[in-house]
Structure formats: structure tokens, C-alpha cells
Enzyme design. Structure first.
Site, PDB file in Angstrom:
ATOM      1  CG  ASP A  80      -0.206   0.055   2.537  1.00  0.00           C
ATOM      2  OD1 ASP A  80       0.787  -0.691   2.691  1.00  0.00           O
ATOM      3  OD2 ASP A  80      -0.618   0.833   3.414  1.00  0.00           O
ATOM      4  CD  GLU A 173       4.363   0.379   6.882  1.00  0.00           C
ATOM      5  OE1 GLU A 173       5.232   0.650   7.740  1.00  0.00           O
ATOM      6  OE2 GLU A 173       3.953   1.227   6.054  1.00  0.00           O
TER       7      GLU A 173
END
Length: 405
Positions: A80, A173
Site C-alpha cells: 500500500d 502498513e
């Protein structure tokens, strides 16, 4: 294929995580990159590559014959990108043989300057990759993914002896959920490294102890015409509370200095909420910071009455050094590999948290390596092809050291 070529491919996939979402992953679009990576891993010969229902990608490379006793090594990065700035429709700029000067970022009106980023001159002669100023780049952490897969491709093609290598790519994350559903037992590694740092010579094996402190302040709201000696404006009490917090904020601290950071405030006369990040590397000083907040709440309640101020402290993560000190050879391998690449190791604390910190406390010691990038989470994000090549070289050297030792 060089790592930067993979990066240019991956940044075209929109993977911004969504901190407001309660789903796992937080955004379905993260599966687009996950599925792409599984296909690529299978093409490299990683037969067991898979993505699970929560968007975690896993795969393994069995040990070279004769190296089955070597510790299993994990390599981890996240898919991400940060929700701080747009990660959609990324249009990288590529400057070959960069001259070290200021860089105009497309037609955005933004300029990557030496004044703000003095390290730029040191990148002269390299191939510089920037944004066009309208999005972030996504090198955080697609550069880490690109480097891991380039390492694996080269190790397999060159027949480099190695122990078992475990690969893991995580979602979410950037919103502090990357390690939450990571299957440490199934992953199968004894030690691991995240590739999620900055310059290629960076080593990170300690991070903040962190918590979130939430103050709820209760006032009394009555008509202003009859307010005397009755009305208590919770917003004014919130201002008073803030004045009691020492002036140690992110914008005036660095290195190992901790801070309190007011991240949110909302309210009215009746009720006001203040939310703070509490950060400190040293565990004892961290405990004192939390105790200071409790003392402030107690002092406000003595002054204005019991129950006026409520405080909740929610632990976020701990300093991974606590778990890595007992196996510090994995940090020494990092240092030796960086020196072998002709660089000087830069041991710097993470002024935040990483997947590696959480994984270390889940039983997988996991320091962090640099990827060659700078200015993450915004339109000034940049990286060099050569920096990524050096990161690849460093990881390959670490793999060799695990096999030999």
C-alpha cells in the site's frame, strides 16, 4: 530486469490504503498489485506463491542442496501507499544522468530543490526518478517489493547458494495494520528484514515506543444569559490542558528525541476531545511521558471536579530493539553487507513504526533496510535507479552471509 524497471511498473497500480475503512484489506484495490505479484513470482519459479483472503502475499524458495541447515530468512515489503497524498495515476519523471540541480515537477508548480533537499547534489550522475508533482511516487514501499523480486530473480539465475528464503508482501502498513494478520508461523522464517527504509546505506533496528492518548473533556452548557458561575466551556479547558503539555513536538525534535503530537481536536461547549501521539525510544522515558499525561488529567480534575477530564492511553507498538538485541548478528550482517557495497552504514532510529517492529514482537526479529528513496508520503518523493541497484546488492550479500554462517 533492474529493480527500477519493476518499480515503474508497480507504481502504475493504485494501492492507497484507507484508514477510515474497517475491512481487511482496507481497500480492495490492494488486491490488484497482490495478484500481479503472485503471477510474477510464479514466473520466477516460486511455485507456492499465493495471496490469501486478507491480501497478504507469501512465497518461498527452498534452500540450495547442502544449505538446509542455514536459518530461514524472510524478506518483507508492503504494497500500500500512504493516504497522506494521492497515489492514483502516478506519472513518474525519469532524469538520466541527473545534474544535481533543482527539478521542476511537471506542470504542478512544485519544484524539488536543493534548498529543501540538500542531498540532491550527491545524486548527480545517477538516474533520478521523481513524481510529476501531482501524486506521491509510491517507492514507499514498491521500491522494496521491486528490490526483493530482483534479488530473487538474480539469486535463482546465478545459482547463488542460499538457505530457505521466505517472501512476504503486506497490505495496510501505512495505516498501522500491516503486521496485524501476518502469519508468522506459516511464513516460516527465523529472521527477516523489511525493505522499507530511505537511503540505501540506512539501517534501522530501533523505533519509537508509541501510544495514542485521548482526552475527553466535559463542560457544562447553559444559556449565556444565565451562565454566570454555571457555564463551563470544555473548549477553554482543552486549551488550558494543552498549555500544560511540555513543548516537545515533532516539528522541534529529531533523532532519539521523543514528543507529544496533537493530531486531532474537536468539540463544543459541552464536550471536547483531544487526541495525541506519544512517542519515545527509551522505555523508561516513554513511561514517564504517559505518567505526565495522567498527572495532567488528575490536576485538571482536582481543579474543575472529578470526571471533568477522562484519559485513555492506547498502546500502538514497542521499540523493536528490545527483541533484536538478543540476535544482533542480523544487524551486523546488514552493516557488513553495506560496507562491502562500498557504503558507510547509517544507523538511525525510526521516528515512527514499521511492520518490522510489530513482527519482532510477534516472534520474528525484523530490522529494516533502506531502499534508496527519499521524501516519502508526498509529491517530492524520489529515488535513483543506482540506489535501488545497491539495495539489491546489499540484500544478496546478506543472503550469502546467512548461507555461509
Amino acid at each position: 530486469m533492474r529493480a527500477y524497471e519493476r518499480l515503474l511498473d508497480y507504481v502504475s497500480v493504485w494501492t492507497t490504503s484507507d484508514g477510515e475503512s474497517g475491512s481487511v484489506p482496507s481497500a480492495r484495490r490492494e488486491f490488484d498489485l497482490a495478484e500481479k505479484l503472485v503471477q510474477e513470482m510464479k514466473q520466477l519459479g516460486i511455485a507456492d506463491a499465493k495471496v490469501d483472503e486478507k491480501c497478504y502475499v507469501y512465497g518461498t524458495i527452498p534452500a540450495t542442496p547442502g544449505y538446509g541447515e542455514a536459518p530461514a530468512l524472510g524478506l518483507i515489503a508492503h504494497m500500500d501507499t500512504a493516504p497522506d497524498f494521492s497515489g492514483k495515476n502516478v506519472k513518474p519523471q525519469i532524469l538520466e544522468n541527473y545534474d544535481g540541480g533543482d527539478v521542476v515537477l511537471g506542470e504542478s508548480g512544485r519544484v524539488l530543490t536543493n534548498k529543501e533537499f540538500p542531498h540532491l547534489k550527491s545524486l548527480a550522475g545517477r538516474t533520478l526518478i521523481t513524481t510529476d508533482g501531482t501524486t506521491l511516487l509510491g517507492a514507499d514501499d514498491k521500491a522494496g517489493i521491486a528490490e526483493i523480486l530482483t534479488v530473487l530473480e538474480e539469486v535463482l539465475q546465478e545459482g547463488t547458494p542460499h538457505g530457505k528464503i521466505c517472501i512476504g508482501f503486506t497490505p495496510d502498513e501505512e495505516i498501522a495494520r500491516g503486521a496485524k494478520h501476518f502469519d508468522v508461523e506459516g511464513f516460516g522464517a527465523e529472521y527477516a528484514y523489511t525493505l522499507d527504509g530511505g537511503p540505501e546505506n540506512e539501517i534501522q533496528y530501533e523505533n519509537f515506543n508509541a501510544s495514542t492518548a485521548v482526552f475527553v473533556i466535559h463542560g457544562v452548557n447553559v444559556h449565556t444569559g444565565s451562565a454566570k458561575n454555571i457555564l463551563v466551556n470544555s473548549q477553554l479547558l482543552a486549551m488550558e490542558l494543552q498549555s500544560l503539555i511540555p513543548d516537545e513536538r515533532p516539528e522541534n525534535t529529531e533523532g532519539y528525541e521523543g514528543f507529544w503530537h496533537l493530531t486531532e481536536m474537536s468539540g463544543n461547549v459541552e464536550k471536547t476531545t483531544l487526541k495525541y501521539f506519544v512517542r519515545e525510544h527509551d522505555a523508561a522515558r516513554y513511561a514517564k511521558r504517559e505518567e505526565k499525561l495522567r498527572e495532567i488529567a488528575e490536576a485538571m480534575n482536582r481543579k474543575y471536579g472529578a470526571g471533568t477530564v477522562e484519559l485513555e492511553i492506547i498502546e500502538s507498538y514497542r521499540n523493536m530493539r528490545e527483541k533484536i538485541e538478543s540476535c544482533f548478528h542480523i544487524v551486523e550482517y546488514e552493516k557488513e553487507a553495506i560496507r562491502t557495497a562500498g557504503l558507510v552504514p547509517d544507523e538511525c532510529p525510526v521516528r515512527g513504526g514499521t511492520d518490522g517492529a510489530r513482527l519482532s514482537f510477534k516472534g520474528l526479529p525484523c530490522p529494516n533496510l533502506g531502499t534508496g528513496g527519499y521524501a516519502y508520503h508526498g509529491p517530492y518523493e524520489h529515488i535513483t535507479a543506482e540506489g535501488m541497484d545497491l539495495s539489491v546488492r546489499i540484500v544478496k550479500d546478506i543472503i550469502r552471509r546467512f548461507a555461509e554462517n
